[in-house]
Motif scaffolding. Sequence first.
Motif, PDB file in Angstrom:
ATOM      1  N   ARG A 151      -2.965  18.311  -5.363  1.00  0.00           N
ATOM      2  CA  ARG A 151      -2.147  17.123  -5.136  1.00  0.00           C
ATOM      3  C   ARG A 151      -0.761  17.357  -5.738  1.00  0.00           C
ATOM      4  O   ARG A 151      -0.639  17.869  -6.840  1.00  0.00           O
ATOM      5  CB  ARG A 151      -2.825  15.918  -5.790  1.00  0.00           C
ATOM      6  CG  ARG A 151      -2.098  14.613  -5.603  1.00  0.00           C
ATOM      7  CD  ARG A 151      -2.917  13.473  -6.202  1.00  0.00           C
ATOM      8  NE  ARG A 151      -4.123  13.223  -5.429  1.00  0.00           N
ATOM      9  CZ  ARG A 151      -4.178  12.448  -4.337  1.00  0.00           C
ATOM     10  NH1 ARG A 151      -3.091  11.848  -3.905  1.00  0.00           N
ATOM     11  NH2 ARG A 151      -5.309  12.279  -3.690  1.00  0.00           N
ATOM     12  N   ASN A 190      -1.926   7.837   0.288  1.00  0.00           N
ATOM     13  CA  ASN A 190      -2.559   8.625  -0.757  1.00  0.00           C
ATOM     14  C   ASN A 190      -2.737  10.073  -0.339  1.00  0.00           C
ATOM     15  O   ASN A 190      -2.445  10.992  -1.093  1.00  0.00           O
ATOM     16  CB  ASN A 190      -3.921   8.006  -1.107  1.00  0.00           C
ATOM     17  CG  ASN A 190      -4.677   8.776  -2.148  1.00  0.00           C
ATOM     18  OD1 ASN A 190      -5.291   9.794  -1.825  1.00  0.00           O
ATOM     19  ND2 ASN A 190      -4.637   8.301  -3.372  1.00  0.00           N
ATOM     20  N   SER A 191      -3.224  10.276   0.881  1.00  0.00           N
ATOM     21  CA  SER A 191      -3.560  11.620   1.355  1.00  0.00           C
ATOM     22  C   SER A 191      -3.484  11.652   2.872  1.00  0.00           C
ATOM     23  O   SER A 191      -3.581  10.624   3.531  1.00  0.00           O
ATOM     24  CB  SER A 191      -4.991  12.001   0.966  1.00  0.00           C
ATOM     25  OG  SER A 191      -5.175  11.978  -0.409  1.00  0.00           O
ATOM     26  N   MET A 211       0.835  -1.180   0.000  1.00  0.00           N
ATOM     27  CA  MET A 211       0.000   0.000   0.000  1.00  0.00           C
ATOM     28  C   MET A 211       0.879   1.242   0.000  1.00  0.00           C
ATOM     29  O   MET A 211       2.027   1.198   0.430  1.00  0.00           O
ATOM     30  CB  MET A 211      -0.900   0.029   1.223  1.00  0.00           C
ATOM     31  CG  MET A 211      -2.016  -0.989   1.163  1.00  0.00           C
ATOM     32  SD  MET A 211      -3.360  -0.585   2.267  1.00  0.00           S
ATOM     33  CE  MET A 211      -2.698  -1.176   3.795  1.00  0.00           C
ATOM     34  N   ASP A 212       0.292   2.359  -0.438  1.00  0.00           N
ATOM     35  CA  ASP A 212       0.945   3.654  -0.423  1.00  0.00           C
ATOM     36  C   ASP A 212       0.055   4.657   0.289  1.00  0.00           C
ATOM     37  O   ASP A 212      -1.165   4.529   0.293  1.00  0.00           O
ATOM     38  CB  ASP A 212       1.184   4.172  -1.851  1.00  0.00           C
ATOM     39  CG  ASP A 212       2.231   3.361  -2.590  1.00  0.00           C
ATOM     40  OD1 ASP A 212       3.265   3.039  -1.983  1.00  0.00           O
ATOM     41  OD2 ASP A 212       1.999   3.054  -3.768  1.00  0.00           O
ATOM     42  N   TRP A 272     -10.167  20.077  -0.658  1.00  0.00           N
ATOM     43  CA  TRP A 272      -8.896  19.493  -1.091  1.00  0.00           C
ATOM     44  C   TRP A 272      -7.930  20.546  -1.603  1.00  0.00           C
ATOM     45  O   TRP A 272      -8.319  21.449  -2.339  1.00  0.00           O
ATOM     46  CB  TRP A 272      -9.138  18.486  -2.219  1.00  0.00           C
ATOM     47  CG  TRP A 272      -9.887  17.295  -1.753  1.00  0.00           C
ATOM     48  CD1 TRP A 272     -11.239  17.089  -1.827  1.00  0.00           C
ATOM     49  CD2 TRP A 272      -9.347  16.153  -1.105  1.00  0.00           C
ATOM     50  NE1 TRP A 272     -11.564  15.881  -1.274  1.00  0.00           N
ATOM     51  CE2 TRP A 272     -10.413  15.288  -0.817  1.00  0.00           C
ATOM     52  CE3 TRP A 272      -8.054  15.788  -0.735  1.00  0.00           C
ATOM     53  CZ2 TRP A 272     -10.226  14.068  -0.176  1.00  0.00           C
ATOM     54  CZ3 TRP A 272      -7.875  14.569  -0.100  1.00  0.00           C
ATOM     55  CH2 TRP A 272      -8.953  13.728   0.169  1.00  0.00           C
ATOM     56  N   GLY A 297       1.895  12.980  -6.082  1.00  0.00           N
ATOM     57  CA  GLY A 297       1.007  11.880  -5.745  1.00  0.00           C
ATOM     58  C   GLY A 297       0.406  11.950  -4.360  1.00  0.00           C
ATOM     59  O   GLY A 297      -0.306  11.048  -3.943  1.00  0.00           O
ATOM     60  N   PHE A 298       0.680  13.025  -3.622  1.00  0.00           N
ATOM     61  CA  PHE A 298       0.233  13.117  -2.237  1.00  0.00           C
ATOM     62  C   PHE A 298      -0.810  14.212  -2.090  1.00  0.00           C
ATOM     63  O   PHE A 298      -0.600  15.345  -2.502  1.00  0.00           O
ATOM     64  CB  PHE A 298       1.438  13.413  -1.330  1.00  0.00           C
ATOM     65  CG  PHE A 298       1.129  13.331   0.135  1.00  0.00           C
ATOM     66  CD1 PHE A 298       0.970  12.112   0.759  1.00  0.00           C
ATOM     67  CD2 PHE A 298       0.994  14.478   0.886  1.00  0.00           C
ATOM     68  CE1 PHE A 298       0.681  12.030   2.107  1.00  0.00           C
ATOM     69  CE2 PHE A 298       0.713  14.418   2.232  1.00  0.00           C
ATOM     70  CZ  PHE A 298       0.557  13.189   2.845  1.00  0.00           C
TER      71      PHE A 298
END
Length: 129
Positions: A40, A4-5, A1-2, A37, A43-44
Amino acid sequence: MDVNSVIIDSADPDRLAAFWSELLDRPVVARAGPYVWLERRDGFGVGFQRTDGFKAGKNRLHLDLESDDPAAEQARVEALGGRRLTEYDPGGFLVMADPDGNEFCIIPKGSFELDDEGRADYLTGDVAT
């Protein structure tokens, strides 16, 4: 997993997003339901979720923001409505809080020393208390 946010709870996500938008130089790009939001990057994502409760106690998770000039960033955080949390000074880290009280550290870019107790050494008389 990575990862994401990171999502930050807030009674007023628009206000908190405005603070972090200025601090991180990421524009607000979306609003959906209870979420706001920021743009981004790499990717974060950074988002803010409307909640009814208020923050209580020390964060169990916090961000470390790096800077070439932590003292200048401290002044900028304070001008944007944040504050320094001096109760953490013995640890040698520059710990700040956003307008909702969420803690984050401003650390120098590059390496810095930690002693055997995990205390940092980068704070000097240059960082105002």
